[in-house]
Design a protein around this motif. Structure first.
Motif, PDB file in Angstrom:
ATOM      1  N   LYS A 177       1.621   4.454  -2.626  1.00 47.73           N
ATOM      2  CA  LYS A 177       1.283   5.818  -2.255  1.00 47.73           C
ATOM      3  C   LYS A 177       2.500   6.742  -2.300  1.00 47.73           C
ATOM      4  O   LYS A 177       2.392   7.897  -2.697  1.00 47.73           O
ATOM      5  CB  LYS A 177       0.711   5.839  -0.837  1.00 47.73           C
ATOM      6  CG  LYS A 177      -0.711   6.406  -0.754  1.00 47.73           C
ATOM      7  CD  LYS A 177      -1.162   6.514   0.680  1.00 47.73           C
ATOM      8  CE  LYS A 177      -2.569   5.983   0.865  1.00 47.73           C
ATOM      9  NZ  LYS A 177      -3.588   6.520  -0.031  1.00 47.73           N
ATOM     10  N   CYS A 178       3.661   6.240  -1.877  1.00 42.18           N
ATOM     11  CA  CYS A 178       4.810   7.123  -1.664  1.00 42.18           C
ATOM     12  C   CYS A 178       5.819   7.141  -2.812  1.00 42.18           C
ATOM     13  O   CYS A 178       6.590   8.090  -2.927  1.00 42.18           O
ATOM     14  CB  CYS A 178       5.539   6.736  -0.379  1.00 42.18           C
ATOM     15  SG  CYS A 178       4.523   6.956   1.096  1.00 42.18           S
TER      16      CYS A 178
ATOM     17  N   ARG B 299       0.169   6.311  10.040  1.00 43.38           N
ATOM     18  CA  ARG B 299      -1.204   6.771   9.801  1.00 43.38           C
ATOM     19  C   ARG B 299      -2.138   5.605   9.529  1.00 43.38           C
ATOM     20  O   ARG B 299      -3.295   5.617   9.921  1.00 43.38           O
ATOM     21  CB  ARG B 299      -1.242   7.766   8.636  1.00 43.38           C
ATOM     22  CG  ARG B 299      -0.518   9.098   8.802  1.00 43.38           C
ATOM     23  CD  ARG B 299      -0.860   9.918  10.019  1.00 43.38           C
ATOM     24  NE  ARG B 299      -0.356   9.454  11.300  1.00 43.38           N
ATOM     25  CZ  ARG B 299       0.917   9.529  11.743  1.00 43.38           C
ATOM     26  NH1 ARG B 299       1.850  10.021  10.989  1.00 43.38           N
ATOM     27  NH2 ARG B 299       1.234   9.087  12.958  1.00 43.38           N
ATOM     28  N   PHE B 300      -1.613   4.565   8.872  1.00 47.68           N
ATOM     29  CA  PHE B 300      -2.436   3.379   8.643  1.00 47.68           C
ATOM     30  C   PHE B 300      -2.837   2.753   9.974  1.00 47.68           C
ATOM     31  O   PHE B 300      -3.993   2.375  10.169  1.00 47.68           O
ATOM     32  CB  PHE B 300      -1.674   2.358   7.798  1.00 47.68           C
ATOM     33  CG  PHE B 300      -2.536   1.247   7.274  1.00 47.68           C
ATOM     34  CD1 PHE B 300      -3.164   1.372   6.049  1.00 47.68           C
ATOM     35  CD2 PHE B 300      -2.746   0.091   8.012  1.00 47.68           C
ATOM     36  CE1 PHE B 300      -3.978   0.354   5.556  1.00 47.68           C
ATOM     37  CE2 PHE B 300      -3.560  -0.925   7.537  1.00 47.68           C
ATOM     38  CZ  PHE B 300      -4.173  -0.796   6.309  1.00 47.68           C
TER      39      PHE B 300
ATOM     40  N   CYS C 102       7.694   9.586   3.998  1.00 44.45           N
ATOM     41  CA  CYS C 102       6.354   9.223   3.514  1.00 44.45           C
ATOM     42  C   CYS C 102       6.051   7.770   3.887  1.00 44.45           C
ATOM     43  O   CYS C 102       4.966   7.454   4.383  1.00 44.45           O
ATOM     44  CB  CYS C 102       6.245   9.430   2.008  1.00 44.45           C
ATOM     45  SG  CYS C 102       4.594   9.060   1.353  1.00 44.45           S
TER      46      CYS C 102
ATOM     47  N   ASN D 108       5.521   7.650   7.727  1.00 41.43           N
ATOM     48  CA  ASN D 108       4.219   8.230   8.070  1.00 41.43           C
ATOM     49  C   ASN D 108       3.078   7.337   7.619  1.00 41.43           C
ATOM     50  O   ASN D 108       2.062   7.216   8.304  1.00 41.43           O
ATOM     51  CB  ASN D 108       4.052   9.608   7.404  1.00 41.43           C
ATOM     52  CG  ASN D 108       4.834  10.693   8.112  1.00 41.43           C
ATOM     53  OD1 ASN D 108       5.097  10.606   9.310  1.00 41.43           O
ATOM     54  ND2 ASN D 108       5.231  11.731   7.374  1.00 41.43           N
ATOM     55  N   CYS D 109       3.250   6.734   6.469  1.00 45.28           N
ATOM     56  CA  CYS D 109       2.191   5.888   5.911  1.00 45.28           C
ATOM     57  C   CYS D 109       1.887   4.728   6.868  1.00 45.28           C
ATOM     58  O   CYS D 109       0.724   4.425   7.138  1.00 45.28           O
ATOM     59  CB  CYS D 109       2.619   5.384   4.540  1.00 45.28           C
ATOM     60  SG  CYS D 109       1.390   4.338   3.738  1.00 45.28           S
TER      61      CYS D 109
ATOM     62  N   THR E 210       0.830  -1.217   0.000  1.00 51.77           N
ATOM     63  CA  THR E 210       0.000   0.000   0.000  1.00 51.77           C
ATOM     64  C   THR E 210       0.863   1.266   0.000  1.00 51.77           C
ATOM     65  O   THR E 210       0.620   2.194  -0.778  1.00 51.77           O
ATOM     66  CB  THR E 210      -0.890   0.036   1.265  1.00 51.77           C
ATOM     67  OG1 THR E 210      -1.686  -1.133   1.288  1.00 51.77           O
ATOM     68  CG2 THR E 210      -1.783   1.263   1.284  1.00 51.77           C
ATOM     69  N   CYS E 211       1.858   1.315   0.864  1.00 50.70           N
ATOM     70  CA  CYS E 211       2.632   2.537   1.038  1.00 50.70           C
ATOM     71  C   CYS E 211       3.601   2.775  -0.121  1.00 50.70           C
ATOM     72  O   CYS E 211       3.866   3.912  -0.492  1.00 50.70           O
ATOM     73  CB  CYS E 211       3.362   2.522   2.382  1.00 50.70           C
ATOM     74  SG  CYS E 211       2.204   2.471   3.784  1.00 50.70           S
TER      75      CYS E 211
ATOM     76  N   LYS F 229      -2.080  11.615   1.059  1.00 45.02           N
ATOM     77  CA  LYS F 229      -0.673  11.861   1.374  1.00 45.02           C
ATOM     78  C   LYS F 229      -0.473  11.789   2.880  1.00 45.02           C
ATOM     79  O   LYS F 229      -0.750  12.751   3.592  1.00 45.02           O
ATOM     80  CB  LYS F 229      -0.251  13.254   0.877  1.00 45.02           C
ATOM     81  CG  LYS F 229      -0.058  13.325  -0.627  1.00 45.02           C
ATOM     82  CD  LYS F 229       0.365  14.738  -1.041  1.00 45.02           C
ATOM     83  CE  LYS F 229       0.506  14.826  -2.550  1.00 45.02           C
ATOM     84  NZ  LYS F 229       1.553  13.941  -3.100  1.00 45.02           N
ATOM     85  N   PRO F 230       0.056  10.652   3.371  1.00 48.07           N
ATOM     86  CA  PRO F 230       0.205  10.477   4.816  1.00 48.07           C
ATOM     87  C   PRO F 230       1.151  11.518   5.414  1.00 48.07           C
ATOM     88  O   PRO F 230       2.302  11.619   4.989  1.00 48.07           O
ATOM     89  CB  PRO F 230       0.798   9.076   4.966  1.00 48.07           C
ATOM     90  CG  PRO F 230       0.852   8.473   3.623  1.00 48.07           C
ATOM     91  CD  PRO F 230       0.568   9.507   2.612  1.00 48.07           C
TER      92      PRO F 230
END
Lengths: 73, 78, 78, 73, 78, 73
Positions: D30-31, D56-57, D49, D52-53, D26-27, E29-30
Protein backbone atom coordinates in the motif's frame (compact mmCIF):
# COMPACT_ATOMS: atom_id res chain seq x y z
CA UNK A 1 19.78 -41.31 14.88
CA UNK A 2 18.72 -42.85 11.59
CA UNK A 3 15.24 -41.65 12.33
CA UNK A 4 16.55 -38.14 12.93
CA UNK A 5 18.40 -38.19 9.60
CA UNK A 6 15.22 -39.40 7.95
CA UNK A 7 13.22 -36.54 9.43
CA UNK A 8 15.85 -33.99 8.38
CA UNK A 9 15.90 -35.37 4.82
CA UNK A 10 12.14 -35.42 4.58
CA UNK A 11 11.72 -31.87 5.82
CA UNK A 12 14.43 -30.71 3.42
CA UNK A 13 12.60 -32.42 0.58
CA UNK A 14 9.36 -30.80 1.73
CA UNK A 15 11.07 -27.40 1.64
CA UNK A 16 12.36 -28.03 -1.88
CA UNK A 17 8.90 -29.10 -3.03
CA UNK A 18 7.41 -26.01 -1.51
CA UNK A 19 10.02 -23.78 -3.22
CA UNK A 20 9.19 -25.39 -6.55
CA UNK A 21 5.52 -24.57 -6.07
CA UNK A 22 6.30 -20.97 -5.14
CA UNK A 23 8.65 -20.56 -8.09
CA UNK A 24 6.18 -22.06 -10.56
CA UNK A 25 3.51 -19.72 -9.19
CA UNK A 26 5.72 -16.61 -9.45
CA UNK A 27 7.30 -17.40 -12.81
CA UNK A 28 4.05 -18.53 -14.46
CA UNK A 29 2.61 -15.14 -13.56
CA UNK A 30 5.70 -13.37 -14.94
CA UNK A 31 6.29 -15.39 -18.11
CA UNK A 32 2.83 -16.47 -19.31
CA UNK A 33 0.83 -13.47 -20.55
CA UNK A 34 -2.49 -12.90 -18.74
CA UNK A 35 -5.77 -14.00 -20.30
CA UNK A 36 -7.02 -17.16 -22.01
CA UNK A 37 -4.44 -19.89 -22.71
CA UNK A 38 -4.10 -21.00 -26.34
CA UNK A 39 -1.42 -23.71 -26.32
CA UNK A 40 -0.47 -26.36 -23.77
CA UNK A 41 3.22 -26.31 -24.62
CA UNK A 42 5.53 -23.47 -23.61
CA UNK A 43 6.36 -21.40 -26.68
CA UNK A 44 9.84 -20.17 -27.61
CA UNK A 45 9.51 -17.06 -25.46
CA UNK A 46 7.89 -18.70 -22.45
CA UNK A 47 10.25 -21.63 -22.05
CA UNK A 48 13.53 -19.69 -21.62
CA UNK A 49 11.64 -17.10 -19.58
CA UNK A 50 10.60 -19.80 -17.09
CA UNK A 51 14.15 -21.14 -16.88
CA UNK A 52 15.69 -17.68 -16.52
CA UNK A 53 13.09 -16.81 -13.92
CA UNK A 54 14.17 -19.75 -11.74
CA UNK A 55 17.86 -18.88 -12.10
CA UNK A 56 17.44 -15.14 -11.51
CA UNK A 57 15.23 -15.84 -8.49
CA UNK A 58 17.95 -18.01 -7.00
CA UNK A 59 20.62 -15.41 -7.90
CA UNK A 60 18.57 -12.80 -6.08
CA UNK A 61 18.19 -15.20 -3.18
CA UNK A 62 21.97 -15.45 -2.97
CA UNK A 63 22.27 -11.66 -3.01
CA UNK A 64 19.96 -11.55 0.01
CA UNK A 65 21.78 -14.31 1.87
CA UNK A 66 25.20 -12.76 1.26
CA UNK A 67 23.93 -9.40 2.43
CA UNK A 68 22.43 -10.94 5.59
CA UNK A 69 25.74 -12.72 6.21
CA UNK A 70 27.56 -9.40 5.82
CA UNK A 71 25.17 -7.61 8.21
CA UNK A 72 25.56 -10.29 10.85
CA UNK A 73 29.32 -9.76 11.00
CA UNK B 1 3.96 -43.91 4.70
CA UNK B 2 5.34 -40.48 5.50
CA UNK B 3 6.75 -40.37 1.97
CA UNK B 4 3.40 -41.31 0.48
CA UNK B 5 1.75 -38.60 2.54
CA UNK B 6 4.35 -36.11 1.20
CA UNK B 7 3.68 -37.14 -2.40
CA UNK B 8 -0.06 -36.68 -1.85
CA UNK B 9 0.55 -33.29 -0.29
CA UNK B 10 2.68 -32.34 -3.27
CA UNK B 11 0.07 -33.43 -5.82
CA UNK B 12 -2.63 -31.63 -3.86
CA UNK B 13 -0.59 -28.43 -3.89
CA UNK B 14 -0.04 -28.69 -7.65
CA UNK B 15 -3.74 -29.21 -8.35
CA UNK B 16 -4.63 -26.32 -6.05
CA UNK B 17 -2.27 -23.83 -7.67
CA UNK B 18 -3.20 -25.01 -11.13
CA UNK B 19 -6.90 -24.53 -10.39
CA UNK B 20 -6.24 -21.09 -9.00
CA UNK B 21 -4.26 -19.87 -12.01
CA UNK B 22 -6.41 -21.47 -14.68
CA UNK B 23 -9.73 -20.51 -13.14
CA UNK B 24 -8.47 -16.94 -12.92
CA UNK B 25 -7.46 -16.92 -16.59
CA UNK B 26 -10.12 -19.10 -18.21
CA UNK B 27 -13.30 -18.15 -16.33
CA UNK B 28 -13.35 -14.35 -16.01
CA UNK B 29 -17.14 -14.25 -15.52
CA UNK B 30 -18.62 -17.48 -14.15
CA UNK B 31 -21.89 -18.25 -15.97
CA UNK B 32 -24.54 -20.94 -15.54
CA UNK B 33 -22.30 -23.62 -17.06
CA UNK B 34 -18.71 -24.09 -18.17
CA UNK B 35 -18.72 -23.14 -21.88
CA UNK B 36 -16.77 -25.35 -24.25
CA UNK B 37 -14.34 -22.46 -24.79
CA UNK B 38 -13.73 -22.23 -21.06
CA UNK B 39 -13.31 -25.98 -20.86
CA UNK B 40 -10.73 -26.04 -23.66
CA UNK B 41 -8.90 -23.12 -22.10
CA UNK B 42 -8.86 -25.00 -18.83
CA UNK B 43 -7.42 -28.22 -20.25
CA UNK B 44 -4.79 -26.26 -22.19
CA UNK B 45 -3.92 -24.14 -19.19
CA UNK B 46 -3.60 -27.22 -17.04
CA UNK B 47 -1.19 -28.77 -19.53
CA UNK B 48 0.81 -25.56 -19.62
CA UNK B 49 0.97 -25.26 -15.86
CA UNK B 50 2.19 -28.82 -15.47
CA UNK B 51 4.81 -28.28 -18.17
CA UNK B 52 5.92 -25.11 -16.39
CA UNK B 53 6.11 -27.01 -13.10
CA UNK B 54 8.31 -29.65 -14.73
CA UNK B 55 10.59 -27.03 -16.26
CA UNK B 56 10.94 -25.30 -12.90
CA UNK B 57 11.66 -28.56 -11.07
CA UNK B 58 14.41 -29.55 -13.50
CA UNK B 59 16.02 -26.12 -13.50
CA UNK B 60 15.84 -25.85 -9.73
CA UNK B 61 17.29 -29.27 -9.01
CA UNK B 62 20.07 -28.74 -11.58
CA UNK B 63 20.94 -25.45 -9.88
CA UNK B 64 21.01 -26.97 -6.40
CA UNK B 65 23.38 -29.69 -7.58
CA UNK B 66 25.59 -27.13 -9.32
CA UNK B 67 25.73 -24.93 -6.20
CA UNK B 68 26.42 -27.83 -3.87
CA UNK B 69 29.36 -28.90 -6.06
CA UNK B 70 30.78 -25.40 -5.83
CA UNK B 71 30.31 -25.76 -2.05
CA UNK B 72 30.22 -22.63 0.07
CA UNK B 73 27.15 -20.50 0.61
CA UNK B 74 24.95 -22.28 -1.88
CA UNK B 75 25.23 -25.63 -0.12
CA UNK B 76 22.67 -25.58 2.62
CA UNK B 77 20.95 -22.31 1.91
CA UNK B 78 18.20 -22.88 -0.62
CA UNK C 1 15.26 -25.25 21.21
CA UNK C 2 11.64 -24.53 20.40
CA UNK C 3 12.47 -20.85 20.67
CA UNK C 4 15.41 -21.21 18.30
CA UNK C 5 13.19 -23.04 15.85
CA UNK C 6 10.70 -20.17 16.09
CA UNK C 7 13.42 -17.58 15.41
CA UNK C 8 14.55 -19.56 12.36
CA UNK C 9 10.99 -19.80 11.15
CA UNK C 10 10.61 -16.07 11.58
CA UNK C 11 13.81 -15.26 9.66
CA UNK C 12 12.80 -17.69 6.92
CA UNK C 13 9.43 -15.99 6.58
CA UNK C 14 11.06 -12.57 6.34
CA UNK C 15 13.48 -13.70 3.63
CA UNK C 16 10.67 -15.38 1.73
CA UNK C 17 8.40 -12.33 1.71
CA UNK C 18 11.31 -10.03 0.93
CA UNK C 19 12.32 -12.16 -2.06
CA UNK C 20 8.77 -12.24 -3.29
CA UNK C 21 8.27 -8.46 -3.15
CA UNK C 22 11.70 -7.50 -4.43
CA UNK C 23 11.81 -10.03 -7.24
CA UNK C 24 8.40 -8.79 -8.34
CA UNK C 25 9.59 -5.17 -8.37
CA UNK C 26 13.20 -5.48 -9.48
CA UNK C 27 13.11 -8.25 -12.10
CA UNK C 28 10.10 -7.62 -14.35
CA UNK C 29 11.57 -9.66 -17.23
CA UNK C 30 14.09 -12.29 -16.13
CA UNK C 31 17.02 -12.36 -18.59
CA UNK C 32 20.10 -14.55 -18.92
CA UNK C 33 21.80 -12.92 -15.92
CA UNK C 34 20.98 -10.50 -13.11
CA UNK C 35 21.93 -7.06 -14.49
CA UNK C 36 23.79 -4.69 -12.17
CA UNK C 37 20.71 -2.46 -12.16
CA UNK C 38 18.56 -5.36 -11.01
CA UNK C 39 21.14 -6.27 -8.40
CA UNK C 40 21.24 -2.73 -6.99
CA UNK C 41 17.44 -2.55 -6.99
CA UNK C 42 17.40 -5.83 -5.10
CA UNK C 43 19.82 -4.76 -2.38
CA UNK C 44 17.98 -1.46 -1.94
CA UNK C 45 14.60 -3.16 -1.89
CA UNK C 46 15.86 -5.63 0.67
CA UNK C 47 17.02 -2.81 2.92
CA UNK C 48 13.67 -1.08 2.52
CA UNK C 49 11.68 -4.19 3.27
CA UNK C 50 13.65 -4.86 6.43
CA UNK C 51 13.23 -1.26 7.54
CA UNK C 52 9.51 -1.55 6.88
CA UNK C 53 9.38 -4.77 8.88
CA UNK C 54 11.09 -3.08 11.81
CA UNK C 55 8.73 -0.11 11.66
CA UNK C 56 5.73 -2.43 11.63
CA UNK C 57 7.07 -4.50 14.55
CA UNK C 58 7.63 -1.45 16.74
CA UNK C 59 4.26 0.10 15.91
CA UNK C 60 2.45 -3.18 16.42
CA UNK C 61 4.05 -4.02 19.76
CA UNK C 62 3.51 -0.46 21.02
CA UNK C 63 -0.15 -0.75 20.09
CA UNK C 64 -0.62 -4.10 21.81
CA UNK C 65 0.88 -2.70 25.01
CA UNK C 66 -1.32 0.38 24.80
CA UNK C 67 -4.45 -1.71 24.27
CA UNK C 68 -3.63 -4.16 27.06
CA UNK C 69 -3.19 -1.24 29.48
CA UNK C 70 -6.64 0.03 28.52
CA UNK C 71 -7.83 -3.52 29.17
CA UNK C 72 -11.18 -4.60 27.73
CA UNK C 73 -11.66 -5.87 24.18
CA UNK C 74 -8.17 -5.10 22.98
CA UNK C 75 -6.49 -7.26 25.61
CA UNK C 76 -6.52 -10.73 24.23
CA UNK C 77 -7.89 -10.12 20.79
CA UNK C 78 -5.03 -9.30 18.48
CA UNK D 1 1.42 -26.64 34.04
CA UNK D 2 4.53 -24.57 33.44
CA UNK D 3 4.92 -26.42 30.17
CA UNK D 4 1.36 -25.55 29.24
CA UNK D 5 2.00 -21.87 29.99
CA UNK D 6 5.16 -22.08 27.89
CA UNK D 7 3.23 -23.54 24.94
CA UNK D 8 0.52 -20.88 25.24
CA UNK D 9 3.13 -18.12 25.34
CA UNK D 10 5.04 -19.52 22.40
CA UNK D 11 1.96 -19.93 20.23
CA UNK D 12 0.89 -16.40 21.11
CA UNK D 13 4.32 -15.15 20.10
CA UNK D 14 4.08 -17.14 16.87
CA UNK D 15 0.73 -15.50 16.15
CA UNK D 16 2.19 -12.05 16.75
CA UNK D 17 5.14 -12.79 14.46
CA UNK D 18 2.77 -14.01 11.79
CA UNK D 19 0.64 -10.84 12.11
CA UNK D 20 3.76 -8.71 11.72
CA UNK D 21 4.62 -10.51 8.48
CA UNK D 22 1.10 -10.11 7.13
CA UNK D 23 1.02 -6.43 8.07
CA UNK D 24 4.43 -5.73 6.52
CA UNK D 25 3.27 -7.48 3.36
CA UNK D 26 -0.02 -5.54 3.14
CA UNK D 27 1.38 -2.15 4.11
CA UNK D 28 4.49 -2.41 1.92
CA UNK D 29 2.16 -2.97 -1.02
CA UNK D 30 0.00 0.00 0.00
CA UNK D 31 2.70 2.49 0.98
CA UNK D 32 5.66 1.77 -1.31
CA UNK D 33 4.89 2.71 -4.93
CA UNK D 34 5.19 -0.16 -7.44
CA UNK D 35 8.25 -0.53 -9.64
CA UNK D 36 12.01 -0.35 -9.07
CA UNK D 37 13.19 0.71 -5.61
CA UNK D 38 15.52 3.73 -5.47
CA UNK D 39 16.33 4.20 -1.78
CA UNK D 40 16.75 1.76 1.09
CA UNK D 41 15.38 4.12 3.73
CA UNK D 42 11.68 4.94 4.03
CA UNK D 43 11.08 8.48 2.78
CA UNK D 44 8.96 11.09 4.53
CA UNK D 45 5.78 9.87 2.87
CA UNK D 46 6.42 6.14 3.26
CA UNK D 47 7.38 6.09 6.93
CA UNK D 48 4.19 7.63 8.38
CA UNK D 49 2.18 5.68 5.80
CA UNK D 50 3.60 2.40 7.17
CA UNK D 51 2.86 3.44 10.76
CA UNK D 52 -0.65 4.65 9.95
CA UNK D 53 -1.27 1.48 7.98
CA UNK D 54 -0.52 -0.66 11.06
CA UNK D 55 -2.74 1.46 13.29
CA UNK D 56 -5.64 1.68 10.85
CA UNK D 57 -5.47 -2.05 10.22
CA UNK D 58 -5.75 -2.69 13.95
CA UNK D 59 -8.56 -0.12 14.27
CA UNK D 60 -10.41 -1.93 11.50
CA UNK D 61 -9.72 -5.20 13.27
CA UNK D 62 -11.39 -3.80 16.38
CA UNK D 63 -14.40 -2.68 14.36
CA UNK D 64 -14.79 -6.27 13.15
CA UNK D 65 -14.36 -7.80 16.59
CA UNK D 66 -16.85 -5.40 18.19
CA UNK D 67 -19.36 -6.12 15.44
CA UNK D 68 -18.92 -9.88 15.89
CA UNK D 69 -19.38 -9.44 19.64
CA UNK D 70 -22.59 -7.49 18.98
CA UNK D 71 -23.90 -10.15 16.57
CA UNK D 72 -23.23 -12.94 19.04
CA UNK D 73 -25.48 -11.34 21.65
CA UNK E 1 -11.76 -30.09 22.31
CA UNK E 2 -10.30 -30.78 18.87
CA UNK E 3 -13.62 -29.71 17.39
CA UNK E 4 -13.61 -26.49 19.39
CA UNK E 5 -10.06 -25.79 18.22
CA UNK E 6 -11.23 -26.35 14.62
CA UNK E 7 -14.14 -23.93 15.04
CA UNK E 8 -11.77 -21.30 16.45
CA UNK E 9 -9.38 -21.87 13.57
CA UNK E 10 -12.25 -21.47 11.14
CA UNK E 11 -13.47 -18.22 12.72
CA UNK E 12 -9.91 -16.89 12.80
CA UNK E 13 -9.48 -17.63 9.11
CA UNK E 14 -12.75 -15.87 8.27
CA UNK E 15 -11.78 -12.76 10.24
CA UNK E 16 -8.34 -12.75 8.64
CA UNK E 17 -9.60 -12.96 5.07
CA UNK E 18 -12.34 -10.45 5.77
CA UNK E 19 -9.84 -7.97 7.18
CA UNK E 20 -7.56 -8.46 4.22
CA UNK E 21 -10.28 -7.87 1.61
CA UNK E 22 -12.03 -5.02 3.39
CA UNK E 23 -8.86 -3.17 4.39
CA UNK E 24 -7.73 -3.39 0.78
CA UNK E 25 -11.02 -1.96 -0.48
CA UNK E 26 -11.97 0.51 2.24
CA UNK E 27 -8.63 2.03 3.28
CA UNK E 28 -6.70 2.83 0.09
CA UNK E 29 -4.53 5.45 1.81
CA UNK E 30 -4.18 4.93 5.57
CA UNK E 31 -4.40 8.32 7.34
CA UNK E 32 -4.01 9.41 10.96
CA UNK E 33 -7.38 7.95 11.93
CA UNK E 34 -10.11 5.77 10.48
CA UNK E 35 -12.54 8.23 8.84
CA UNK E 36 -16.25 7.65 9.36
CA UNK E 37 -16.53 6.83 5.65
CA UNK E 38 -13.85 4.18 5.99
CA UNK E 39 -15.55 2.83 9.08
CA UNK E 40 -18.93 2.53 7.35
CA UNK E 41 -17.29 0.93 4.32
CA UNK E 42 -15.63 -1.55 6.65
CA UNK E 43 -18.79 -2.59 8.46
CA UNK E 44 -20.66 -2.94 5.16
CA UNK E 45 -17.82 -4.86 3.59
CA UNK E 46 -17.67 -7.17 6.58
CA UNK E 47 -21.38 -7.88 6.27
CA UNK E 48 -20.97 -8.56 2.56
CA UNK E 49 -18.02 -10.85 3.06
CA UNK E 50 -19.86 -12.90 5.66
CA UNK E 51 -22.92 -13.15 3.41
CA UNK E 52 -20.66 -14.26 0.57
CA UNK E 53 -19.06 -16.85 2.84
CA UNK E 54 -22.49 -18.20 3.76
CA UNK E 55 -23.57 -18.37 0.13
CA UNK E 56 -20.39 -20.23 -0.80
CA UNK E 57 -20.76 -22.69 2.11
CA UNK E 58 -24.32 -23.56 1.18
CA UNK E 59 -23.57 -23.93 -2.51
CA UNK E 60 -20.46 -26.00 -1.84
CA UNK E 61 -22.09 -28.38 0.61
CA UNK E 62 -25.11 -28.82 -1.68
CA UNK E 63 -22.77 -29.68 -4.53
CA UNK E 64 -20.78 -32.20 -2.49
CA UNK E 65 -24.00 -33.97 -1.49
CA UNK E 66 -25.22 -33.99 -5.07
CA UNK E 67 -21.92 -35.41 -6.35
CA UNK E 68 -21.71 -38.05 -3.64
CA UNK E 69 -25.22 -39.24 -4.54
CA UNK E 70 -24.13 -39.61 -8.15
CA UNK E 71 -21.17 -41.60 -6.81
CA UNK E 72 -18.08 -42.02 -8.98
CA UNK E 73 -15.31 -39.48 -9.31
CA UNK E 74 -17.05 -36.74 -7.38
CA UNK E 75 -17.31 -38.78 -4.19
CA UNK E 76 -14.01 -38.44 -2.45
CA UNK E 77 -12.31 -35.95 -4.69
CA UNK E 78 -13.18 -32.47 -3.50
CA UNK F 1 -10.24 -47.55 15.16
CA UNK F 2 -12.97 -45.16 16.24
CA UNK F 3 -10.25 -42.64 16.95
CA UNK F 4 -8.83 -43.15 13.46
CA UNK F 5 -12.27 -42.59 11.93
CA UNK F 6 -12.61 -39.47 14.05
CA UNK F 7 -9.26 -38.13 12.79
CA UNK F 8 -10.17 -38.88 9.16
CA UNK F 9 -13.53 -37.14 9.56
CA UNK F 10 -11.98 -34.12 11.24
CA UNK F 11 -9.26 -33.68 8.65
CA UNK F 12 -11.86 -34.03 5.89
CA UNK F 13 -13.94 -31.34 7.58
CA UNK F 14 -10.84 -29.15 7.88
CA UNK F 15 -10.20 -29.57 4.15
CA UNK F 16 -13.78 -28.58 3.35
CA UNK F 17 -13.53 -25.52 5.59
CA UNK F 18 -10.30 -24.54 3.92
CA UNK F 19 -11.86 -24.94 0.44
CA UNK F 20 -14.75 -22.73 1.48
CA UNK F 21 -12.30 -20.01 2.55
CA UNK F 22 -10.37 -20.27 -0.72
CA UNK F 23 -13.55 -20.19 -2.78
CA UNK F 24 -14.96 -17.20 -0.91
CA UNK F 25 -11.66 -15.41 -1.43
CA UNK F 26 -11.51 -16.17 -5.18
CA UNK F 27 -15.18 -15.55 -5.94
CA UNK F 28 -15.42 -12.37 -3.84
CA UNK F 29 -12.58 -10.98 -5.93
CA UNK F 30 -14.30 -12.06 -9.16
CA UNK F 31 -17.90 -11.12 -8.37
CA UNK F 32 -17.69 -8.03 -6.15
CA UNK F 33 -16.40 -5.01 -8.08
CA UNK F 34 -13.20 -3.43 -6.67
CA UNK F 35 -13.37 -0.29 -4.55
CA UNK F 36 -15.50 0.90 -1.64
CA UNK F 37 -18.43 -1.31 -0.62
CA UNK F 38 -21.88 0.34 -0.60
CA UNK F 39 -24.28 -2.38 0.53
CA UNK F 40 -23.91 -5.29 2.94
CA UNK F 41 -26.27 -7.58 1.04
CA UNK F 42 -25.31 -9.24 -2.24
CA UNK F 43 -27.16 -7.54 -5.10
CA UNK F 44 -28.96 -9.31 -7.94
CA UNK F 45 -25.79 -9.58 -10.01
CA UNK F 46 -23.44 -10.56 -7.19
CA UNK F 47 -25.51 -13.32 -5.64
CA UNK F 48 -25.85 -15.58 -8.71
CA UNK F 49 -22.27 -14.72 -9.64
CA UNK F 50 -21.05 -16.10 -6.30
CA UNK F 51 -23.12 -19.26 -6.71
CA UNK F 52 -22.05 -19.79 -10.31
CA UNK F 53 -18.47 -19.15 -9.31
CA UNK F 54 -18.57 -22.01 -6.79
CA UNK F 55 -20.17 -24.37 -9.29
CA UNK F 56 -17.88 -23.49 -12.20
CA UNK F 57 -14.83 -23.79 -9.95
CA UNK F 58 -15.90 -27.29 -8.97
CA UNK F 59 -16.69 -28.14 -12.62
CA UNK F 60 -13.20 -27.02 -13.55
CA UNK F 61 -11.83 -29.06 -10.66
CA UNK F 62 -13.54 -32.13 -12.11
CA UNK F 63 -12.05 -31.41 -15.53
CA UNK F 64 -8.60 -31.43 -13.93
CA UNK F 65 -9.22 -34.60 -11.95
CA UNK F 66 -10.61 -36.45 -14.97
CA UNK F 67 -7.64 -35.37 -17.04
CA UNK F 68 -5.19 -36.51 -14.35
CA UNK F 69 -7.02 -39.82 -14.16
CA UNK F 70 -6.70 -40.17 -17.95
CA UNK F 71 -2.98 -39.33 -17.88
CA UNK F 72 -2.30 -41.86 -15.13
CA UNK F 73 -3.65 -44.70 -17.29
Amino acid sequence: QELQQFVVNESQKARIQSSIHTLTDTCFRKCIPAGAVKKGALDKYEEPCMRNCVDRFLDANLVVLRELERLRQ
Amino acid sequence: QIQQEAAMQNARMLVEKLNEHCFERCVPKPGSSLSSGEQTCFTTCMEKYMTAWNTVSKQYVARIQQESQKGGLGGGTF
